[in-house]
Scaffold this motif. Structure first.
Motif, PDB file in Angstrom:
ATOM      1  N   GLU A  99       6.300 110.336 101.156  1.00 23.52           N
ATOM      2  CA  GLU A  99       6.142 109.011 101.751  1.00 23.52           C
ATOM      3  C   GLU A  99       7.444 108.222 101.650  1.00 23.52           C
ATOM      4  OE1 GLU A  99       2.654 106.685 100.732  1.00 23.52           O
ATOM      5  OE2 GLU A  99       1.606 108.519 100.175  1.00 23.52           O
ATOM      6  N   LEU A 100       8.087 108.287 100.493  1.00 26.53           N
ATOM      7  CA  LEU A 100       9.339 107.554 100.302  1.00 26.53           C
ATOM      8  C   LEU A 100      10.425 108.092 101.229  1.00 26.53           C
ATOM      9  CD1 LEU A 100      10.779 105.334  98.811  1.00 26.53           C
ATOM     10  CD2 LEU A 100      11.179 106.899  96.911  1.00 26.53           C
ATOM     11  N   ARG A 101      10.438 109.404 101.436  1.00 26.66           N
ATOM     12  CA  ARG A 101      11.423 109.973 102.375  1.00 26.66           C
ATOM     13  C   ARG A 101      11.168 109.477 103.789  1.00 26.66           C
ATOM     14  NH1 ARG A 101      10.103 114.731  99.492  1.00 26.66           N
ATOM     15  NH2 ARG A 101       9.108 115.691 101.317  1.00 26.66           N
ATOM     16  N   GLU A 102       9.902 109.339 104.160  1.00 27.53           N
ATOM     17  CA  GLU A 102       9.573 108.828 105.496  1.00 27.53           C
ATOM     18  C   GLU A 102       9.971 107.364 105.632  1.00 27.53           C
ATOM     19  OE1 GLU A 102       8.717 110.472 108.086  1.00 27.53           O
ATOM     20  OE2 GLU A 102       8.543 112.372 107.018  1.00 27.53           O
ATOM     21  N   ILE A 103       9.810 106.594 104.559  1.00 25.44           N
ATOM     22  CA  ILE A 103      10.251 105.191 104.585  1.00 25.44           C
ATOM     23  C   ILE A 103      11.754 105.129 104.867  1.00 25.44           C
ATOM     24  CG2 ILE A 103      10.642 103.136 103.164  1.00 25.44           C
ATOM     25  CD1 ILE A 103       8.017 103.828 101.693  1.00 25.44           C
ATOM     26  N   LEU A 148      12.811 111.234  95.107  1.00 26.93           N
ATOM     27  CA  LEU A 148      12.927 111.537  96.539  1.00 26.93           C
ATOM     28  C   LEU A 148      12.442 112.946  96.875  1.00 26.93           C
ATOM     29  CD1 LEU A 148      16.333 109.890  97.495  1.00 26.93           C
ATOM     30  CD2 LEU A 148      14.068 109.223  98.274  1.00 26.93           C
ATOM     31  N   LEU A 149      12.775 113.909  96.033  1.00 27.05           N
ATOM     32  CA  LEU A 149      12.362 115.282  96.310  1.00 27.05           C
ATOM     33  C   LEU A 149      10.853 115.451  96.223  1.00 27.05           C
ATOM     34  CD1 LEU A 149      15.071 117.402  94.432  1.00 27.05           C
ATOM     35  CD2 LEU A 149      14.871 117.014  96.893  1.00 27.05           C
ATOM     36  N   VAL A 209      19.024 114.623 100.620  1.00 31.12           N
ATOM     37  CA  VAL A 209      17.570 114.800 100.542  1.00 31.12           C
ATOM     38  C   VAL A 209      16.954 114.801 101.938  1.00 31.12           C
ATOM     39  CG1 VAL A 209      15.407 113.746  99.808  1.00 31.12           C
ATOM     40  CG2 VAL A 209      17.303 113.872  98.210  1.00 31.12           C
ATOM     41  N   LEU A 210      17.354 113.843 102.766  1.00 30.75           N
ATOM     42  CA  LEU A 210      16.809 113.771 104.123  1.00 30.75           C
ATOM     43  C   LEU A 210      17.276 114.946 104.972  1.00 30.75           C
ATOM     44  CD1 LEU A 210      17.127 109.938 104.871  1.00 30.75           C
ATOM     45  CD2 LEU A 210      15.189 111.201 103.938  1.00 30.75           C
ATOM     46  N   ARG A 211      18.515 115.358 104.776  1.00 33.34           N
ATOM     47  CA  ARG A 211      19.071 116.477 105.552  1.00 33.34           C
ATOM     48  C   ARG A 211      18.371 117.789 105.226  1.00 33.34           C
ATOM     49  NH1 ARG A 211      20.666 118.471 109.744  1.00 33.34           N
ATOM     50  NH2 ARG A 211      22.799 119.186 110.129  1.00 33.34           N
ATOM     51  N   SER A 212      17.834 117.891 104.022  1.00 29.87           N
ATOM     52  CA  SER A 212      17.188 119.140 103.607  1.00 29.87           C
ATOM     53  C   SER A 212      15.944 119.452 104.432  1.00 29.87           C
ATOM     54  CB  SER A 212      16.818 119.078 102.121  1.00 29.87           C
ATOM     55  OG  SER A 212      15.794 118.130 101.889  1.00 29.87           O
ATOM     56  N   LYS A 213      15.472 118.487 105.206  1.00 30.23           N
ATOM     57  CA  LYS A 213      14.323 118.749 106.083  1.00 30.23           C
ATOM     58  C   LYS A 213      14.704 119.681 107.221  1.00 30.23           C
ATOM     59  CE  LYS A 213      10.783 116.486 108.917  1.00 30.23           C
ATOM     60  NZ  LYS A 213      10.224 115.192 109.393  1.00 30.23           N
ATOM     61  N   THR A 214      15.981 119.632 107.632  1.00 26.86           N
ATOM     62  CA  THR A 214      16.391 120.398 108.813  1.00 26.86           C
ATOM     63  C   THR A 214      17.380 121.518 108.521  1.00 26.86           C
ATOM     64  OG1 THR A 214      18.053 118.676 109.248  1.00 26.86           O
ATOM     65  CG2 THR A 214      15.957 118.520 110.434  1.00 26.86           C
ATOM     66  N   VAL A 215      18.058 121.468 107.369  1.00 23.71           N
ATOM     67  CA  VAL A 215      18.973 122.557 107.006  1.00 23.71           C
ATOM     68  C   VAL A 215      18.731 122.980 105.567  1.00 23.71           C
ATOM     69  CG1 VAL A 215      20.758 121.793 108.612  1.00 23.71           C
ATOM     70  CG2 VAL A 215      20.869 121.078 106.217  1.00 23.71           C
ATOM     71  N   GLN A 216      19.008 124.234 105.257  1.00 19.43           N
ATOM     72  CA  GLN A 216      18.824 124.727 103.901  1.00 19.43           C
ATOM     73  C   GLN A 216      20.083 124.628 103.070  1.00 19.43           C
ATOM     74  OE1 GLN A 216      16.390 128.186 103.429  1.00 19.43           O
ATOM     75  NE2 GLN A 216      17.595 128.971 101.724  1.00 19.43           N
ATOM     76  N   GLU A 217      21.243 124.802 103.714  1.00 24.72           N
ATOM     77  CA  GLU A 217      22.504 124.767 102.987  1.00 24.72           C
ATOM     78  C   GLU A 217      23.401 123.646 103.469  1.00 24.72           C
ATOM     79  OE1 GLU A 217      23.376 129.223 101.275  1.00 24.72           O
ATOM     80  OE2 GLU A 217      24.632 128.438 102.883  1.00 24.72           O
ATOM     81  N   PHE A 218      24.126 123.051 102.545  1.00 31.04           N
ATOM     82  CA  PHE A 218      25.116 122.032 102.867  1.00 31.04           C
ATOM     83  C   PHE A 218      26.311 122.276 101.947  1.00 31.04           C
ATOM     84  CE2 PHE A 218      27.256 117.983 102.904  1.00 31.04           C
ATOM     85  CZ  PHE A 218      27.023 117.473 104.177  1.00 31.04           C
ATOM     86  N   ASN A 219      27.468 122.541 102.556  1.00 33.77           N
ATOM     87  CA  ASN A 219      28.665 122.898 101.773  1.00 33.77           C
ATOM     88  C   ASN A 219      28.404 124.075 100.830  1.00 33.77           C
ATOM     89  OD1 ASN A 219      30.062 120.829 103.008  1.00 33.77           O
ATOM     90  ND2 ASN A 219      30.837 119.969 101.120  1.00 33.77           N
ATOM     91  N   GLY A 220      27.599 125.011 101.312  1.00 29.79           N
ATOM     92  CA  GLY A 220      27.322 126.203 100.521  1.00 29.79           C
ATOM     93  C   GLY A 220      26.310 126.006  99.409  1.00 29.79           C
ATOM     94  N   PHE A 246       9.827 102.921  95.305  1.00 24.50           N
ATOM     95  CA  PHE A 246      10.252 103.021  93.904  1.00 24.50           C
ATOM     96  C   PHE A 246      11.506 102.208  93.635  1.00 24.50           C
ATOM     97  CE2 PHE A 246      12.727 105.041  90.547  1.00 24.50           C
ATOM     98  CZ  PHE A 246      11.784 105.218  89.544  1.00 24.50           C
ATOM     99  N   PHE A 247      12.438 102.189  94.580  1.00 24.01           N
ATOM    100  CA  PHE A 247      13.774 101.651  94.329  1.00 24.01           C
ATOM    101  C   PHE A 247      13.873 100.136  94.450  1.00 24.01           C
ATOM    102  CE2 PHE A 247      14.322 106.009  95.975  1.00 24.01           C
ATOM    103  CZ  PHE A 247      14.797 106.584  94.813  1.00 24.01           C
ATOM    104  N   SER A 248      12.787  99.486  94.841  1.00 21.67           N
ATOM    105  CA  SER A 248      12.854  98.028  94.986  1.00 21.67           C
ATOM    106  C   SER A 248      12.194  97.303  93.820  1.00 21.67           C
ATOM    107  CB  SER A 248      12.175  97.600  96.299  1.00 21.67           C
ATOM    108  OG  SER A 248      10.802  97.985  96.311  1.00 21.67           O
ATOM    109  N   ARG A 249      11.804  98.046  92.772  1.00 25.97           N
ATOM    110  CA  ARG A 249      11.120  97.428  91.640  1.00 25.97           C
ATOM    111  C   ARG A 249      11.954  97.580  90.370  1.00 25.97           C
ATOM    112  NH1 ARG A 249       6.910 100.271  93.866  1.00 25.97           N
ATOM    113  NH2 ARG A 249       6.592 101.575  92.018  1.00 25.97           N
ATOM    114  N   GLN A 250      12.359  96.465  89.820  1.00 26.96           N
ATOM    115  CA  GLN A 250      13.236  96.444  88.654  1.00 26.96           C
ATOM    116  C   GLN A 250      12.629  97.201  87.471  1.00 26.96           C
ATOM    117  OE1 GLN A 250      16.304  95.104  88.384  1.00 26.96           O
ATOM    118  NE2 GLN A 250      16.495  95.696  86.247  1.00 26.96           N
ATOM    119  N   GLU A 251      11.299  97.096  87.306  1.00 26.51           N
ATOM    120  CA  GLU A 251      10.671  97.706  86.129  1.00 26.51           C
ATOM    121  C   GLU A 251      10.831  99.219  86.085  1.00 26.51           C
ATOM    122  OE1 GLU A 251       7.266  96.990  89.142  1.00 26.51           O
ATOM    123  OE2 GLU A 251       9.087  95.986  88.452  1.00 26.51           O
ATOM    124  N   ASN A 252      11.103  99.827  87.219  1.00 24.78           N
ATOM    125  CA  ASN A 252      11.289 101.281  87.242  1.00 24.78           C
ATOM    126  C   ASN A 252      12.622 101.711  86.628  1.00 24.78           C
ATOM    127  OD1 ASN A 252       8.834 101.830  88.481  1.00 24.78           O
ATOM    128  ND2 ASN A 252       9.669 101.587  90.533  1.00 24.78           N
TER     129      ASN A 252
END
Length: 213
Positions: A103-107, A98-99, A162-173, A63-69
Motif C-alpha cells: 500500500e505504501l509503495r502504491e501511495i 517499503l519492501l 524499491v519502486l523500480r524493482s516492480k519492473t526490473v530485477q537488476e539495477f547496476n548488477g 509510515f513516514f509522516s508520523r514522528q512517533e515512528n
C-alpha cells in the motif's frame, strides 16, 4: 460510537485494498462503499467526501509522516556518532517498510503521477518530520558537510530502487528483488554515513584546492 469507529476503519481498509488491486485511479465513492460493504452516504457523513476519506487513509497508513515512528527514548543525539547510528536505523527501517508494504509503495507511485490536495498535505507532514529528525545535523557536521542534501539523495535512491524493482530485477548488477541485494544496498548506505563521520570538514579544503587551480 463503536459502530462509527468500526465503519470508518472499514472504509479506510477498503481504500487500501482497492489501491493494491487497481491503484488510486480505481477509487470512487461507489467503489469504496461497495468494497467496504456499507452505504456510500457514510463516506460523506464521517469524512465529508472522498478526499476526506483519502486524507484519513493516508494519515493512518503513511509510515513516514508520523514522528512517533522515528522517536527514540532519550533526548537529541549526544554527538555525531549517535546521529549517524540513528540515521542508519531510519534508512534500514525505510527499506524494510517499503519492501513489505505494498500500500505504501502504491501511495508513493501515486505521488509521482499526479497532484492531489491530500498528497500535498502528506508531503508537508513528511517534511516536518524530516526537519525534526535532521535538526541536529548542522550542529554536529557544520555547514561544510551538507548532511541534509546527502541523506536526501540516499532517501530518494532507496525510494526509486524499491519502486523500480516492480519492473526490473537488476539495477547496476544488484538484484533489487532479493534480500541479498538489499543487504548490499543498506551496507553501502552505512559506508557512506561512516565516511561522513570520519571525513566531515575535509570537503571545504578539497573545494579550496580545486578553486586555487
Amino acid at each position: 460510537m463503536r459502530n462509527k469507529v468500526k465503519t470508518k476503519q472499514k472504509l479506510r481498509d477498503a481504500v487500501g485494498r482497492l489501491i493494491v488491486k487497481n491503484g488510486f485511479t480505481g477509487l470512487g465513492v461507489n467503489a469504496v462503499a461497495r468494497e467496504a460493504g456499507v452505504d456510500k452516504v457514510l463516506i460523506y457523513r464521517y469524512f465529508g467526501d472522498l478526499n476526506g476519506l483519502i486524507s484519513s487513509y493516508l494519515e493512518e497508513r503513511d509510515f513516514f509522516s508520523r514522528q512517533e515512528n522515528f522517536e527514540k527514548e532519550g533526548d537529541s543525539p549526544s554527538g555525531k556518532d549517535e546521529l549517524i547510528e540513528r540515521t542508519s536505523d531510519i534508512f534500514r527501517n525505510q527499506v524494510s517498510i517499503l519492501l513489505n508494504n505494498r500500500e505504501l509503495r502504491e501511495i508513493m507511485r501515486w505521488e509521482l503521477k499526479e497532484e492531489h490536495e491530500s498528497l500535498k498535505e502528506l508531503a508537508v507532514k513528511r517534511e516536518n518530520v524530516a526537519k525534526e529528525l535532521l535538526s541536529d545535523a548542522e550542529k554536529y557536521f557544520g555547514k561544510e558537510t551538507d548532511f541534509n542534501a546527502i541523506t536526501a539523495i540516499m532517501t530518494a535512491g532507496i525510494n526509486y530502487l524499491v519502486l523500480r524493482s516492480k519492473t526490473v530485477q537488476e539495477f547496476n548488477g544488484i538484484n533489487i528483488r532479493s534480500l541479498k541485494g538489499w543487504k548490499r544496498i543498506t551496507e553501502a548506505v552505512d559506508m557512506i554515513l561512516s565516511y561522513m563521520v570520519n571525513n566531515s570538514g575535509e570537503e571545504k579544503s578539497v573545494l579550496k584546492n580545486i578553486s586555487d587551480k
